[in-house]
Design an enzyme around this catalytic site. Structure first.
Site, PDB file in Angstrom:
ATOM      1  N   ASP A 103       0.510  -1.304  -0.034  1.00  0.00           N
ATOM      2  CA  ASP A 103      -0.082   0.127   0.059  1.00  0.00           C
ATOM      3  C   ASP A 103       0.972   1.338  -0.497  1.00  0.00           C
ATOM      4  OD1 ASP A 103       1.146   0.201   2.491  1.00  0.00           O
ATOM      5  OD2 ASP A 103      -0.708  -0.322   3.637  1.00  0.00           O
ATOM      6  N   ASP A 157      -7.742  -7.369   1.274  1.00  0.00           N
ATOM      7  CA  ASP A 157      -6.679  -7.416   2.375  1.00  0.00           C
ATOM      8  C   ASP A 157      -7.218  -7.025   3.224  1.00  0.00           C
ATOM      9  OD1 ASP A 157      -6.463  -4.213   1.701  1.00  0.00           O
ATOM     10  OD2 ASP A 157      -5.244  -4.954   3.324  1.00  0.00           O
ATOM     11  N   CYS A 172     -13.066 -28.218   8.158  1.00  0.00           N
ATOM     12  CA  CYS A 172     -11.616 -27.984   7.896  1.00  0.00           C
ATOM     13  C   CYS A 172     -10.831 -28.182   8.131  1.00  0.00           C
ATOM     14  CB  CYS A 172     -11.386 -26.363   9.124  1.00  0.00           C
ATOM     15  SG  CYS A 172     -10.186 -25.556   8.830  1.00  0.00           S
ATOM     16  N   CYS A 222      -7.688 -27.632   7.335  1.00  0.00           N
ATOM     17  CA  CYS A 222      -6.277 -26.791   8.006  1.00  0.00           C
ATOM     18  C   CYS A 222      -5.094 -27.713   9.045  1.00  0.00           C
ATOM     19  CB  CYS A 222      -6.223 -25.660   8.806  1.00  0.00           C
ATOM     20  SG  CYS A 222      -6.867 -25.211  10.414  1.00  0.00           S
ATOM     21  N   CYS A 239      -6.487 -27.640  12.595  1.00  0.00           N
ATOM     22  CA  CYS A 239      -7.610 -28.508  12.476  1.00  0.00           C
ATOM     23  C   CYS A 239      -7.324 -30.685  13.324  1.00  0.00           C
ATOM     24  CB  CYS A 239      -8.552 -28.110  12.314  1.00  0.00           C
ATOM     25  SG  CYS A 239      -9.680 -26.838  12.841  1.00  0.00           S
ATOM     26  N   HIS A 265      -5.742 -21.479  11.123  1.00  0.00           N
ATOM     27  CA  HIS A 265      -7.101 -21.730  10.894  1.00  0.00           C
ATOM     28  C   HIS A 265      -7.476 -20.533  10.127  1.00  0.00           C
ATOM     29  CE1 HIS A 265     -10.676 -23.104  11.499  1.00  0.00           C
ATOM     30  NE2 HIS A 265     -11.063 -21.712  11.781  1.00  0.00           N
TER      31      HIS A 265
END
Lengths: 381, 381
Positions: free
Chosen positions: B91, B264, B302, B304, B307, B333
């Site tokens: 940015d 973002d 999930c 991930c 998890c 997560h």
């Protein structure tokens, strides 16, 4: 647990061994990273595994207070709770009661103290220390001992030695689980006679392994080594020997020379969080301005993932902006150094000449000291 | 940079595209995790990569202050400095000057402000904002704009729109590097007419992509969506569209519906650090006592690594003892949730019926709200 000495050094008491547990095999001499509240601060099990560790330490005192040993037992024990697939050793919690808790009072019955967190009152006996560790479910658990702060009067040390033996026997007779190894802890301050007496009493109780406790509590290196010199010969050659809370690389080297197989210490992680990085050429204090634009890795001779991927400049930046990642990367680098140092010591023992390794270590230190002095001169010029 | 719209939804403005950069290809719509000071707090590049991210955002303001854009340029630019092999967007720093820095003053020349860290005085112009971002070396850089805090008087918004266009032109003409894409930023507060005017002025300057700025600064969701409704149709269909600083899953869904390609937001990492976990069935506040002995993963649906490996009970414990690892695992997560949510949206667009996906999202929310209410009743009973 099964322990086997595979090789003993020619000129020193250094030995190479294999420790088999239900959660993997550990080659010794080995260093255990410390997971105070479960994980090594900031690290996950995968990282520990990648660093080559197969055995870690968890603190019974901290886990007893939070979340509580009963909660962990309900959740299937430490391995399942923390996700660490390797072996675990828990300390008995005694050391933290003496050093961290408030209003600690010791009688032959046990230790009363107040939690360092909320002041809540607790009373721990040898029996409850075992009960807690059985609930936590580590592969190796420790007898409840009394560690005396140094310097101490001989009478105080003698009393702690007596109480430690008394408690050790109560620990032995109160254990219920046959699937955990139980280690006894030798006390005795800085007095050779008391160390020998303590070792003999404990050996008589036939533990699965023996720890040397009450060292690295402020005494000189010479005193520490002197105590090891008199203690390890008293311990059965076939059982693992563990020097608690030690230490710096040179301490590990000297203790291995004297026949120690296991170590634990917060130094790699705690120093890492303060930006002290261990390298083959001495320490790097990453916060120093000299590293701000330094593109080289922390240690060009290091095989860790931090040195493979990041510059000193980036680690310097992360440290200065207080990024969480700084602690993590510094800890990973330091733990790699310790893991690799143990590996190199095992290799040297395997090659049958540990003295040569030890000589080389000190030679490099001296050369480094000289070259560091030169560099400092140059930078100041 | 090359952008291509691969597919446009039948009933909505949602579109699926491919953004090619020198540091990899990004499938859009895509969410960018935010690395304020280099890394996403506590995470290393390998983790970001494993979470499926190929594009991240770095904050020019923070990196300009520490370690400084010149230091990063000397060290080979952001990719090399941070070790992130994927694409980077920076940015312009404007938003932080208005929201974080002290004594911020805006004139047509530029922005003067005092660092939030040490009070040091700085003056940034559109030209220096580009110079800083060229030194940092991201794949995509942003024009310097004026973001007005809402609610705001029409005159203030109009002035910011005028200044933003003026600065955008100066950014365009001051750039030196041809290997970076430069995006313009549409302002205009909550006034449709000003949004349209701002968009048209920017489009006239022919940027490589267009961002919608000045939203998610406290306005209602309805206002945000209303502004997108009038703005995105003004932006060239063939260029990427980026909604800055947004947001919550429902915001992403609604913005994708309206033709946005890039996002973002610090929400997944910041909320993660406070123990707010995103799941397919709503949020989980991991600090709640109900999770202390809960062996299930955060979200059984999930995929991930958190998890897969850890229980709610362990995450609850790590949060309560303030373990660094808590922030890291919670962030992983949450970022997985966002990454997977974008993937599912891309899939739905690819299947040609984004409306059905959107309907299903809200249906699940309603059902969840009902079942959560029931559960709460049950727990309170």
């Amino acid at each position: 647990m099964n322990f086997q000495v595979d090789q003993t050094d020619r000129l020193t008491s250094a030995r190479r061994g294999t420790l088999k547990t239900a959660h993997g095999t550990i080659e010794t001499p080995a260093f255990m990273p410390v997971g105070t509240l479960g994980p090594v601060k900031g690290l996950d099990p995968r990282e520990l595994d990648e660093l080559g560790f197969r055995l870690m330490l968890n603190n019974a005192y901290h886990l007893y207070l939070r979340p509580g040993h009963k909660v962990i037992a309900e959740l299937g024990g430490l391995h399942r709770f923390t996700g660490w697939p390797g072996a675990i050793l828990t300390d008995s919690g005694g050391f933290q009661m003496f050093s961290l808790a408030r209003l600690c009072r010791v009688t032959d019955d046990g230790v009363s103290f107040q939690s360092h967190l909320d002041g809540s009152a607790h009373f721990i006996t040898p029996e409850t220390a075992i009960e807690i560790q059985e609930a936590l479910g580590a592969d190796i658990i420790m007898a409840f001992d009394q560690c005396v702060a140094l310097p101490a009067e001989t009478e105080a040390v003698r009393d702690a030695v007596r109480r430690t033996a008394l408690w050790a026997a109560r620990c032995q007779s109160s254990r219920r689980r046959a699937d955990q190894a139980l280690f006894g802890i030798v006390q005795g301050g800085l007095e050779a006679e008391l160390r020998v007496a303590s070792a003999r009493e404990l050996v008589g109780l036939q533990f699965d392994g023996y720890a040397v406790g009450g060292l690295s509590v402020g005494e000189s290196k010479a005193d520490m080594y002197r105590m090891l010199d008199v203690t390890t010969p008293e311990l059965p050659a076939k059982k693992p020997r563990y020097l608690m809370g030690v230490g710096m690389p040179e301490n590990l080297l000297e203790a291995v020379t004297r026949g120690i197989d296991l170590f634990d210490c917060v130094v790699p992680s705690r120093h890492g969080r303060t930006g002290w990085l261990f390298t083959t050429f001495g320490r790097v204090l990453i916060k120093q301005a000299r590293y701000q634009r330094d593109e080289s890795p922390v240690d060009p001779a290091c095989g860790c993932m931090v040195c493979a991927r990041y510059s000193r400049a980036y680690l310097h930046h992360l440290y200065h902006v207080k990024e969480m990642l700084a602690s993590r990367l510094n800890t990973i680098h330091n733990l790699w150094y310790f893991s690799d140092f143990m590996r190199r010591m095992r290799l040297a023992i395997g090659e049958g000449d540990f003295s040569a390794f030890r000589d080389a270590f000190y030679r490099q230190r001296r050369e480094q000291a000289v070259s560091e002095a030169c560099e400092e001169d140059w930078r100041e010029a």
